[in-house]
Design an enzyme around this catalytic site. Structure first.
Site, PDB file in Angstrom:
ATOM      1  N   LYS A  15       0.813  -1.221   0.000  1.00  0.00           N
ATOM      2  CA  LYS A  15       0.000   0.000   0.000  1.00  0.00           C
ATOM      3  C   LYS A  15       0.846   1.271   0.000  1.00  0.00           C
ATOM      4  O   LYS A  15       0.626   2.161  -0.798  1.00  0.00           O
ATOM      5  CB  LYS A  15      -0.813   0.054   1.302  1.00  0.00           C
ATOM      6  N   ARG A  90      -9.252   2.317   9.555  1.00  0.00           N
ATOM      7  CA  ARG A  90      -8.877   0.947   9.911  1.00  0.00           C
ATOM      8  C   ARG A  90      -9.954   0.273  10.741  1.00  0.00           C
ATOM      9  O   ARG A  90      -9.804  -0.902  11.082  1.00  0.00           O
ATOM     10  CB  ARG A  90      -7.594   0.974  10.714  1.00  0.00           C
ATOM     11  N   ARG A 129      11.010  -6.867   4.922  1.00  0.00           N
ATOM     12  CA  ARG A 129      10.876  -5.457   4.548  1.00  0.00           C
ATOM     13  C   ARG A 129      11.911  -4.590   5.263  1.00  0.00           C
ATOM     14  O   ARG A 129      12.200  -4.771   6.427  1.00  0.00           O
ATOM     15  CB  ARG A 129       9.468  -4.966   4.885  1.00  0.00           C
ATOM     16  N   ARG A 159      11.702  -2.396  10.454  1.00  0.00           N
ATOM     17  CA  ARG A 159      10.837  -1.564  11.298  1.00  0.00           C
ATOM     18  C   ARG A 159      10.592  -2.312  12.607  1.00  0.00           C
ATOM     19  O   ARG A 159      10.409  -3.518  12.581  1.00  0.00           O
ATOM     20  CB  ARG A 159       9.502  -1.364  10.565  1.00  0.00           C
ATOM     21  N   ARG A 170      -0.231  -7.898  14.088  1.00  0.00           N
ATOM     22  CA  ARG A 170      -0.811  -6.872  13.209  1.00  0.00           C
ATOM     23  C   ARG A 170      -1.734  -7.499  12.169  1.00  0.00           C
ATOM     24  O   ARG A 170      -2.767  -6.939  11.814  1.00  0.00           O
ATOM     25  CB  ARG A 170       0.303  -6.073  12.526  1.00  0.00           C
TER      26      ARG A 170
END
Ligand code: AMP
Length: 226
Positions: A15, A90, A129, A159, A170
């Site tokens: 995204k 969300r 990532r 991250r 998550r």
């Protein structure tokens, strides 16, 4: 009339990357709520200190805080040509609040794009990532593979909320709290689904196509008063 887009999709769906590209190409303001919160934490503002622990655990920040943040951001004149919300709404209450904000703005339809990626692929992507430790930019999948950030030269790191346990948390939160939004939006003429499991260039092409189509359909629906 503004081009107003929400990009939905689980963490790791691409995204952020796609939203950044789309907003840049169309001259739209991108509103990445996760980045805004991370900046607040980095600067240790009162908001940053309040949200820090919840974000590290991968939990959602409360609706009232998030709705206020987006309401204030959308009140600024640079969103008149449209905006791209990345990470908001969300929850269903956030979506309801956004509908009220959109009614008051009266500036074009709301286009909702759901970027879908299978679960296994998401875990794989999130595990690997990398983001810049200095400016927070994602490593660019459109660019060459490099170890330093193309924007500021900072080092790419994982991250803090991308480690496996937090990633699974998550994804679970996405499934229970954010996925119901699909039901909330899917009956609308401006709702579109994109296959996010393809190469980034293909996802980009599909996104451009469905957003332009939804903008035409949405404008006609508004005119017809439906
Ligand atoms: P993201 O960068 O979009 O993956 O967001 C990172 C984190 O920021 C999330 O795991 C939440 O803790 C928080 N966050 C961002 N946007 C929202 C939102 N709309 N509602 C609640 N929490 C959010």
């Amino acid at each position: 009339m503004g081009l107003n887009v929400i990009m939905m999709g689980p963490p790791g769906a691409g995204k952020g990357t796609q939203a950044t590209r789309f907003a840049r190409e169309r001259g739209l303001v991108r509103i990445p709520t996760g980045d805004i919160l991370r900046e607040a934490i980095k600067a240790q503002t009162p908001l940053g200190r309040t949200v820090e622990a919840r974000m590290e655990r991968g939990e959602l920040i409360d609706d009232a805080t998030m709705i206020e943040m987006v309401r204030e951001r959308l009140a600024r004149a640079d969103t008149d040509a449209g905006f791209l919300l990345d990470g908001f709404p969300r929850t269903v209450p956030q979506a309801e609040a956004l509908d009220r904000i959109m009614d008051a703005r009266n500036n074009g339809p709301l286009i909702v794009v759901d970027v879908r990626v299978p679960l296994q692929e998401l875990v794989r992507r999130l595990d690997s990532r990398k983001v810049c430790s200095s400016c927070g930019a994602n490593a660019d999948p459109f660019g060459p593979t490099i170890n330093r950030c193309g924007k500021c030269g900072g080092e790419f790191v994982q991250r803090p909320d991308d480690n496996r346990d937090v990633v699974i948390e998550r994804l679970k939160i996405y499934e229970t709290q954010t996925y119901p939004l699909v039901e909330y939006y899917q009956g609308r003429p401006t709702f579109r689904v994109v296959n996010g499991a393809q190469a980034p260039e293909k996802v980009a092409f599909e996104l451009d196509t469905v957003i332009d189509d939804a903008a035409t359909v949405g404008a006609a629906a508004l005119k017809a008063g439906t």
